[in-house]
Write an enzyme that holds these catalytic residues in place. Sequence first.
Site, PDB file in Angstrom:
ATOM      1  N   ASP A  24       0.858  -1.196   0.000  1.00  0.00           N
ATOM      2  CA  ASP A  24       0.000   0.000   0.000  1.00  0.00           C
ATOM      3  C   ASP A  24       0.892   1.243   0.000  1.00  0.00           C
ATOM      4  O   ASP A  24       1.550   1.539   0.999  1.00  0.00           O
ATOM      5  CB  ASP A  24      -0.897  -0.032   1.251  1.00  0.00           C
ATOM      6  CG  ASP A  24      -1.952   1.056   1.233  1.00  0.00           C
ATOM      7  OD1 ASP A  24      -2.920   0.951   2.000  1.00  0.00           O
ATOM      8  OD2 ASP A  24      -1.812   2.028   0.453  1.00  0.00           O
ATOM      9  N   HIS A  25       0.884   1.949  -1.095  1.00  0.00           N
ATOM     10  CA  HIS A  25       1.801   3.085  -1.247  1.00  0.00           C
ATOM     11  C   HIS A  25       1.460   4.243  -0.308  1.00  0.00           C
ATOM     12  O   HIS A  25       2.235   5.180  -0.149  1.00  0.00           O
ATOM     13  CB  HIS A  25       1.786   3.561  -2.700  1.00  0.00           C
ATOM     14  CG  HIS A  25       3.069   4.206  -3.147  1.00  0.00           C
ATOM     15  ND1 HIS A  25       3.925   4.844  -2.289  1.00  0.00           N
ATOM     16  CD2 HIS A  25       3.649   4.282  -4.380  1.00  0.00           C
ATOM     17  CE1 HIS A  25       4.955   5.316  -2.963  1.00  0.00           C
ATOM     18  NE2 HIS A  25       4.826   4.974  -4.239  1.00  0.00           N
TER      19      HIS A  25
END
Lengths: 324, 426
Positions: free
Chosen positions: B396-397
């Site tokens: 998850d950036h």
Amino acid sequence: MPPLNMVQAINQALQQEMQVDDSVIVLGEDVGVDGGVFRVTDGLLAEFGPARVIDTPIAESGIVGSSIGMAIAGLKPVAEIQFEGFSYPALDQLISHASRMRSRSRGRFHVPLVIRMPHGGRVNALEHHSESPETHFVHTPGLKCVIPSTPYDAKGLLLAAIRDPDPVIFLEPKKLYRLFRQEVPEGPYTIPLGKASVVHEGEDITIIAYGSLVHDALQAAESLSEKYKVEVIDLRSLSPLDKDTILKSVIKTGRCIVVHEAPKTLGMASEIIAILNEHALYDLQAPVARLTGYDTIVPLPKLEKYYQPSQQKIMAKIHEVMQQ
Amino acid sequence: MIHEFKFPDVGEGITEGELVEWLVKEGDSVRHDQALAKVETDKALIDIPSPQDGIILKLHVKAGSTIKVGQTLVTFGSKGDNILPQSQSPQEHDSVGVVGRLEVSDRIIPSPKPAVQASIPAQQMKILPAIRILAGERGIDIAKITPSGSQGQITKQDVLDAAAGKSQAIAQQPQPANPSGQQPEVKIQMKYDFYGPIEHVPIKGVRKAIAKKMEESWRNAVPVTHMDEVDVTSLVNIREKEKEKAAKKNIKLTYLPFIMKAAIEALKEHPYLNSSKEEDEIILKKYYNIGIAVETEDGLIVPVIKGADRKSILALANEIQEIAEKTKERKIDLADLQGGAFTITNIGSIGGVFATPIINYPECAILGLGKMQERPAFEGSKLVKKMILPLFITFDHRIADGAEAARFMNKVKESLQDPDWLLLEL
């Protein structure tokens, strides 16, 4: 004959009735020299003199109390309360005396009194100047309460109220005072108290309104005319209430929305929905809806549009009820 | 002919202006296009031209005041016209009140006409909502019932009577009666669409849960997938050497526990990949509960190995085997499906080099394993045979960046390339 706005129609009714009936007296704060804060009594002092057009002290209980005395003694006082929110000091006189004098005296005395006051909001005015106190009057046995939505109705209802033998609260939607004009017959005429008016006919849904919101309801009905046939009832008389007209319409349409500016709890909508429950339940196609003010004090002008019903809110409610 | 002239919409989004100066006065005769007034808007000073020839009967605003588009500026007339004859028009004043703003207009509303209510028949069936529902449940068409109520309404008994009559009628028919008395829900499903035969499969159970979970992940997380290849030749040798011994203990030694261990050592160095995001916070997990994606007949289920960092490779192998079996048989406890912080999916066991797994939301990352394959590789200048395992991680950036994922992957590679070192770290 030029079209009149509501202020002019009420003024004409007062003037004409004072001309034909010497017992009609006008009193209130600033009604004489100033001609009333909204100019409703303009010109009356000049024509009828200070014995019949009386500037009173700022004392609503006194205005109504002395009016009751005059009425019992045979005069027909038309008292003005400058704003509806100032009527509260006079509630004791209205509830404890005016409304029950006939009952208390076993019919020996009656109180042919009219209390006029501006009604409602949507004019960006502060609390006492934007209120809708009709429930207090409607809930008091012995008081009648009417509220016109047009210059024509204003004149006819006021003349009927002055000629009525009992106390009548005459509410004047202040937003409508100068909002439009209408052809009004020059001579005197009356509209019977207790009669609602079907102001727009339709078969799909009934909107019940009174005062300034009648016009929002009419605009909503027109705007939706291609989708729904909306019937609009202007109650005109809140007490006595014209149950027959209400029932006839709702039994026909099966759907109903009651609209008022006054707070929700125990507002006119509560009573009307109860009546529909008693007499028209089996004809309903959807639960009866209400669109009202909130159970709060009228907010400051910035928030007024959120507080008050409007054409848009009525249209949204119609969609909602028609979906059911 | 009296005509009112309103402040026209002059375009460019202008809604109001200041009437600076009148160029005409009441009683003046004006010609079409003659300038009536100077108006300053927020764009320019403009002349307002007369829309017609005529006489100015009234100027409605004072110079210096603000005017809005649509506001009446001028009343025009012809010779002899008056706006409203003074003799007839009641004189009018402004309110003296300082409270509120009353809108004033000369708009005319229609006069009342006697209302004639069209006679429309009342709605056909009078019935209470609860009884209407009852009729629906019993499959009764209320239009066919004769009401017996005092107000002409259909009563509950009417519906019950109708239902009794109906069930008798059904009993006489050859087909079996519906025991509950309920009408089966009729839903028309086409077996063909425009292009050919089709089948409708309802989404329910595990499939429904997966759909919901995946939607949630896709809607919330910002996924990025990082991919790499690992030389696992040494690891393959170790496993080949030890798997018989493990088998004697009834343990099927796979690569997964080694990879899980390597991942945990890397997570210890990169804690943000072992986390979840909750509103304004990142919750770092100080435990290593690793989910493993298990394929079942009903769809994908992810049981969780708890405290995987504290378990030996053999213990993990044993637990993975057990928990996967239970999951496939759908006997897994709910507790074993919860509490995960990081997930591993081994799609390579079926096939494929790389994939882009969807994060098991709200976790931060999911590690994927591709299919292990023999590949030629150079060792110095010598061509040798190597076992290559493709690895890929979706993260998850919002929580972590690509650099962190790359370093995490380097660490995993390091451990798997040199399993002896991994052993020392455990």
